[in-house]
Structures are given as structure tokens and as C-alpha cells.
Design an enzyme around this catalytic site. Structure first.
Site, PDB file in Angstrom:
ATOM      1  N   GLU A 108      65.762  73.583  68.987  1.00 43.06           N
ATOM      2  CA  GLU A 108      65.788  72.127  69.223  1.00 43.06           C
ATOM      3  C   GLU A 108      65.850  71.363  67.900  1.00 43.06           C
ATOM      4  OE1 GLU A 108      62.329  72.288  71.942  1.00 43.06           O
ATOM      5  OE2 GLU A 108      63.562  71.031  73.247  1.00 43.06           O
ATOM      6  N   GLU A 144      62.031  78.613  77.053  1.00 45.06           N
ATOM      7  CA  GLU A 144      60.831  77.994  77.637  1.00 45.06           C
ATOM      8  C   GLU A 144      60.653  78.286  79.117  1.00 45.06           C
ATOM      9  OE1 GLU A 144      62.822  76.681  75.464  1.00 45.06           O
ATOM     10  OE2 GLU A 144      61.700  75.576  73.948  1.00 45.06           O
TER      11      GLU A 144
END
Ligand code: NAD
Length: 707
Positions: free
Chosen positions: A104, A124
Site C-alpha cells: 500500500e 489481509e
């Protein structure tokens, strides 16, 4: 934890938080400080962010996810907005891994240069979460919503080169990426100086005319595959928002979703399972300076079911293996099995021709024990018979050079007795692979009374090398996994005697989350094999209480799937279990023989009895020091026995339920008027009582306490 250096107008900021540069609060703070400083520094025209050590960043710090740190400034998403919105170009230089929060961060930079082998992904979802720092909004803008959805909703890690044309990277290189990243940063700064604009990911336009139909289909697919887990569907929603909502709104909803998922039981269980695997790799009591022995040549003795699977799991990691047998036909059969497996993989495209040749080339067959002479490691996988093991270990002992590690793959036999067949018990241990050994991730490493520290360290290093999840177990019958499974099966059988049917028991526990119910497992493993183990067990423990229906099934020749009949019937070529009238009649006959009035049994009672049987035996295993810590037991069950990972494992599930409630429920079962047999089975383990009394849990158990 993060520092920067300026060289000819380019500031290089290095993330430095060993071992994986996790984006913990302290690192985020240092990074924000560094970004502010370089943005304000007139000598800096461009910025590169790189990672120290093994990789760029492995992502958020999972141990902080339920601490206040997770919501302290700078929040990950805010930090990334700060980086993206700055006026100076920022380039990410990726190597090793850029996962989760690490990727990210890279997505928020203005360009990315990666080493071709960098592992990238947003995993995730495997922890029951959505990415929480803009990943669901930026990745689709760079690579398109289809690929982004695939990466986010399934969470698979990929190597950067497989995403070469995806738009994710500005440059891939086979060199360390820092040099190319600095050059690119300088170019971008020059372009900015000439009035060019920076490419900010959040500002990229995302259009998808068929979005509604695409996401409706994706949602239905993901839902069907995710067994009611909330995170995969939330990932679909989040990626859809990247198409239908402005960036800011998408980001807000992503955070909302992340925050909501962070308090679900699914996240708690998955996080526990993840951390438990890491903890299992650290062996207590092992001196820190102990060095594993070198393992380059392995001999596997016995080319049967397990020997061939073990040989393949070694060859798959590049280790040369000699597979030994007594007679040519058995050896030929074993080698043919190996070839068939690899040919199937080749056909299905799981192996390239080159990999196929290479792996086959690593496995050689031999008769006699000569090859043992040069082995660094010998793994015995012959018949489960102590006398046969004795002969084999005496022969190994006679010719192996000093220092060779000697392992047995026994399922139930006493590793210390096997070690005593040699003059070097310190070199002997159990390596308990699960079937099929080249597929199953779990490896129980059985530490004998004499096993030396470096032999244990060698086994742990080998497990890592061949991609297994290793758990250390002490010596006892069945070690951690099979010993607990016996208690579980015992309850499954008694449930039949009292009124349940195999299909009902299986369905109830599968609904609870086990990947396969006990009777389907028995049919798969072979009822004749478990009968043999039971006979040996009964010879030592005649008072053992179990349902005679287990014997009845074997007497009826119902050995399992391999013969098309077991607890269930099977149509030729099909695996679907069909209820059997013959088995059901045998079950009713057994209830009558016992004088039991068959009763309706609820799914809840079935799940309670099976799971609590595991918990009580697990507590005894802890108490006896067979397992180092409760989480090791959880790893065994999640990795090797189909226990639902999102429930963390049996011991974690018990903790979440509360140990006092566990004891109350056990008491309720044992006091049932028709539960006459094996009432002491439900006598709670002493450790369980002690913990429950003081309101404690297995998870908080001080390691030394149960020893
Ligand atoms: P198997 O019968 O398929 O294979 C055993 C092989 O050993 C045979 O090919 C046999 O010819 C060979 N053998 C026997 N004596 C030998 C000797 N003296 N020298 C060389 N080769 C010899 O058995 P398996 O299922 O592969 O089990 C092997 C071991 O692994 C057993 O100890 C078993 O308990 C254990 N184990 C089995 C499983 C399973 O699911 N099958 C799982 C874990 C552990």
C-alpha cells in the site's frame, strides 16, 4: 527505525524495522518525520523509499491490530496521503517483499521500481480483514479492477515478474532496485521542473462500463467460496467502491470496513493461527548459538505411501533423495508413483517441463543400505511395526557415518525405543509427515528424551526449507495430533451408540467448520488401518471405551473409499458419501446390545462433544509437557486436521468460549442419564481446572507452569 540520506538531490529514506520492516506505529512516525523533513529540505528534489534487510516491508504490525497504536497518528492511510500529495516525486524501490501495508505504501508513491522476484500482494483477507491503508482504492486505479479484485479478495502473494504488464511497476529489474529507483526519481524531478505533473495514483481515472454486472458476479462467486466469512465479500465491496465512488469516499468506506472486521471472531482466530505458526518455529530451551547440521543428501527408507510423498517434498525443494527398498518390485512401484504424480502436475501445468525433469532427476532408487553411508539425513518410512523398525535402525546404525541425523516417520510407536535400537540416540528423532506428504503442510517433529539440540535445530531448518509448518512434540502415543484425534473419534463413536448417524455427526461438525467430519476422514484413511492401531492400543489399555461399531464396519469389509464402502457407500469413481443401510443397521444393533434407547441428538451437542474431547486431551498434552504451548496444539489442528483456521485452533476456541463454560459443558455431558460409558473421559484435566478456577486461559499460560 527509518532514516534518510541525500545524494545529489535525491533523498533515500530507508525503512528499518527488522525483521520485515513492519509498519508499526514507531516506524510510521519516523517515516512521517522523514517525509516532512525531505519535503522541506531545499537540497532535495526527489525521494526514494527503500527497505533495509530482507525486503521492502512485510506490511502492518499484526501485533498492534488490537492495541491503541493502530489508531494513533499518523494513521497508515493519512501517512500515505501525505506521501502521495507532496510536491516532490517519491519512488518506491522494492525488493524481497512488499506485502499488505508495505505494498500500500508503494502504491501511494509516484512510481515503483521492483526486483523481479519481489513478493507482492495484499494478503489481509487471509487474516479476515480488508486492506486498511488505501490498497483497495489505489490498486484498481493502477492495474484495473479485475486484477485488483483477484489480488485483494483472494490475498495470494505473487512474484513481481508475473505482474510485468499489469501497470503496477514502472520498471522491473534483476539487479538491486535502488540504483534504478534513484535514476527514475531524478528523471521525474527533472520533468516536474519542466512543468510536468506527478502521477498520483488516487487521481487516476477508473472506468468500468460493465461494473454492476461484474461486481454482482464477483460477489456471488466469492460468497460461494468463502463459507460465510465476512472479509472476502467486504473486499468485493471495497473494490467496487473504487469504481463507483470518489477516492476519498472509497477510502473512508475501506477504513470503516477494516475497523468493523478488526473486532470479528474471524479476525481473532485467523490472527491467532498466523501468530501461532510463527511462535511454533521458536523452540524454547534451544541454546541461541546452536547450529543446524548440514543436510544435502537424504536417504528415505521405504518407498510406500509415505516414503514416496516424503521424497517428493524433499525433491520439490531441490534436495537430492535416494529412495531405498528391499526388493525390486516395491522399488519400481514407488518410483512409478513418483513419476505419475509429477506427470499429473506437468499435465495440469503446475510444473514446467524443466521443473518436471529436474525433480524426477533428484530422486534415485536403490536396493540395500549402501546409500546410507553418505547420507546427512535418513528418514525411515517402513511398516509400522517395532520389530521391522528395529532391524532397519540397527542396519542404519551399523553403516551411517557419525553425525548423520536419523529420523523415523512412525505415527504411533515410541521414538525413544526406536532411538535405543542405535548407539546414537542423540541423533534420532521423529519426523511425522502427514499423508499425502508432498501436499500436507504439517510436520510434527518428535523430540526424543536424548535428541540433541542441534538435531532438533536441523529438523526445524529442514522444515523451513521444504515449506512445512513444523511443531515440536514430545514422545507419547500418537504425539500431539493423533493422540487428540483418538479422543475425538471416541466421542464420535459414542454419539452413534446413543442415537446419531454418521452423516449427521459429519454434517454437524462440518457446519461448525471442520473441513471433513470424522467418519469421512476414517473412510479416507482406511478403516482397516485404524482397526490395527486400535487392536494394538487395546492390548495395552483393555479398559479403553469405544464404540464397537468401529469393529462392525471392518468386519463387514467396509475398509473405506479404497474399496467403495466404509461408513458410507461410494459410487464407482465418485467421492460423494452415501448413507449406508447396512452401517445404520449395525449402529442400531449396537445401541440395542448396549440397552440404549436411541435419542435425537442436536448438532450443538455433537459439535460440543467432539471439540471438547480435543480440548481436554490437548490440556493433558500441555500438562505433560508434550506440547510446549497451547498455540502449538492449535497449529497442529489447523494445519493438519482440517480444524477451521478462523476458529484459531481447539485451545484458542476453548479460551474464547471461556474455560469455566468448557468445564460446565463437559460436566453436563458426563451426567446425561444415557452417557454411562467412559464418564471419567470427561474428568477435566487438572490444568484446565486450575486455569478455569482463576479465570485464566490457555493463551496466557506461563510456559513454565505446566511443566
Ligand atoms: P507402506 O506400507 O505404504 O510402505 C512401507 C514401505 O516400506 C513398503 O514399500 C515396504 O516394502 C517398505 N519396507 C518395509 N520394510 C523395509 C525394509 N526393511 N527396508 C526397506 N523398505 C522396507 O506404509 P506407509 O503408509 O508409507 O507408512 C510408513 C510409515 O509411515 C509407518 O511407520 C506409518 O505409521 C507412518 N505414517 C503413515 C501415514 C499414512 O497415512 N499412511 C501417515 C504418517 C505416518
Amino acid at each position: 527505525m527509518s532514516h534518510y540520506q541525500v545524494n545529489d538531490g535525491v533523498a533515500v529514506i530507508t525503512l528499518d524495522n527488522p525483521p520485515i520492516n513492519a509498519m508499526a506505529l514507531a516506524l510510521r512516525r519516523r517515516l512521517a518525520d522523514a517525509i516532512h523533513a525531505v519535503q522541506a529540505d531545499p537540497a532535495v528534489r526527489a525521494i526514494v523509499i527503500t527497505g533495509a534487510g530482507r525486503g521492502f516491508s512485510g506490511g502492518g504490525d499484526i501485533t498492534e491490530f488490537d492495541l491503541p497504536a493502530i489508531s494513533q497518528v499518523p494513521l497508515p492511510a493519512e501517512l500515505l496521503t501525505l506521501i502521495e500529495s507532496g510536491s516532490k516525486p517519491v519512488v518506491a524501490a522494492l525488493h524481497g517483499m512488499a506485502l499488505g501495508g508495505g505494498l500500500e505504501l508503494a502504491l501511494a508513491c509516484h512510481a515503483r521500481v521492483a526486483h523481479a522476484q519481489t513478493k507482492v500482494g495484499l494478503p489481509e483477507v487471509q487474516l479476515g480483514l480488508v486492506p486498511g491503508a488505501g490498497g483497495t482504492q489505489r490498486l484498481p486505479r493502477l492495474v484495473g479492477p479485475e486484477l485488483a479484485l483477484n489480488m485483494i479478495a483472494y490475498g495470494k502473494t505473487r512474484e513481481a515478474h508475473s505482474l510485468r504488464d499489469s501497470g503496477l511497476f514502472d520498471l522491473l529489474t534483476d539487479e538491486p532496485p535502488l540504483g534504478a529507483a534513484v535514476t527514475l526519481a531524478r528523471d521525474l524531478a527533472a520533468r516536474c521542473a519542466e512543468g510536468g505533473a506527478l502521477r498520483r495514483t488516487s487521481k487516476l481515472l477508473l472506468q468500468m462500463p460493465n461494473a454492476q454486472a461484474f461486481f454482482a458476479f464477483a460477489r456471488a462467486t466469492v460468497k460461494a467460496q468463502s463459507q460465510g466469512m465476512p472479509a472476502p465479500s467486504a473486499c468485493v465491496d471495497a473494490v467496487e467502491n473504487s469504481v463507483t465512488q470518489p477516492f476519498k469516499e472509497g477510502l473512508r468506506r475501506e477504513m470503516e470496513s477494516f475497523t468493523r472486521l478488526r473486532v470479528t471472531p474471524e479476525f481473532a482466530g485467523l490472527r491467532h493461527a498466523f501468530l501461532a505458526e510463527r511462535k511454533a518455529a521458536e523452540i524454547r530451551g534451544l541454546p541461541s548459538d546452536v547450529m543446524p547440521r548440514t543436510v544435502e543428501r537424504v536417504v528415505v527408507i521405504g518407498a510406500g505411501t509415505m516414503g514416496t510423498g516424503i521424497a517428493m517434498s524433499l525433491a520439490n525443494a531441490g534436495l537430492p533423495v535416494t529412495l531405498l527398498e528391499r526388493e525390486q518390485p516395491a522399488l519400481a512401484r514407488g518410483l512409478a508413483t513418483v513419476r505419475e504424480h509429477y506427470e499429473a502436475d506437468l499435465k495440469k501445468g503446475r510444473l514446467t517441463r524443466q521443473q518436471f525433469e529436474q525433480r524426477l532427476g533428484l530422486i534415485h532408487g536403490a536396493l540395500g543400505f549402501d546409500a546410507v553411508r553418505d547420507a546427512d539425513l535418513v528418514i525411515e518410512a517402513v511398516f509400522e511395526d517395532l520389530e521391522v523398525k528395529r532391524q532397519v535402525f540397527e542396519q542404519i546404525d551399523a553403516i551411517a557415518r557419525p553425525g548423520t541425523v536419523l529420523a523415523t516417520n512412525t505415527s504411533m510407536l515410541d521414538v525413544d525405543r526406536i532411538a535405543a535400537f542405535t548407539r546414537r540416540p542423540q541423533d534420532v528423532l521423529g519426523l511425522h509427515f502427514f499423508s499425502p506428504a508432498h501436499v500436507m503442510k504439517l510436520l510434527e517433529i518428535v523430540r526424543g528424551a536424548c535428541t540433541s539440540a542441534d538435531v532438533l535445530a536441523t529438523a526445524m531448518a529442514l522444515a523451513r526449507r521444504i515449506g512445512k509448518i513444523a511443531v515440536v512434540s514430545g514422545v507419547c502415543e500418537g504425539f500431539i495430533g493423533n493422540r487428540m484425534f483418538e479422543s475425538y473419534l471416541m466421542q464420535a463413536g459414542l454419539l452413534l451408540d446413543e442415537g446419531a448417524w454418521p452423516q449427521q455427526v459429519d454434517r454437524a461438525i462440518e457446519k461448525w467448520g471442520m473441513s471433513m467430519g470424522p467418519f469421512r476422514v476414517c473412510d479416507l484413511a482406511g478403516n482397516d488401518l485404524s482397526a490395527k492401531i486400535r487392536q494394538q492400543r487395546l492390548a495395552r489399555t483393555p479398559e479403553l471405551v469405544y464404540s464397537r461399531t468401529f469393529d462392525a464396519v471392518v468386519e463387514l469389509g467396509r475398509y473405506g473409499q479404497k474399496v467403495g464402502r466404509g461408513w458410507y457407500d461410494y459410487m464407482p469413481g465418485q467421492r460423494a458419501p452415501l448413507p449406508s443401510d447396512e452401517v445404520n443397521a449395525a449402529i442400531v444393533a449396537e445401541s440395542q446390545r448396549l440397552g440404549l434407547q436411541r435419542r435425537a441428538i442436536s448438532d450443538e451437542e455433537i459439535a460440543d462433544r467432539l471439540v471438547l474431547a480435543l480440548v481436554n486431551e490437548g490440556a493433558k498434552i500441555l500438562e505433560e509437557g508434550i506440547a510446549h504451548q497451547a498455540s502449538d496444539i492449535d497449529v497442529v489442528y489447523a494445519a493438519g486436521y482440517g480444524f477451521p483456521r478462523w476458529r484459531g485452533g481447539p485451545m484458542f476456541a476453548a479460551d474464547r468460549r471461556g474455560l469455566a463454560d468448557v468445564i460446565t459443558t463437559m460436566g453436563r455431558v458426563s451426567r446425561r442419564p444415557d452417557y454411562q460409558r467412559g464418564a471419567d473421559f470427561w474428568q477435566p484435566a487438572e490444568l484446565l481446572c486450575r486455569l478455569a478456577e482463576r479465570g485464566d486461559s490457555f493463551g496466557t499460560l506461563n510456559h513454565s507452569e505446566h511443566l
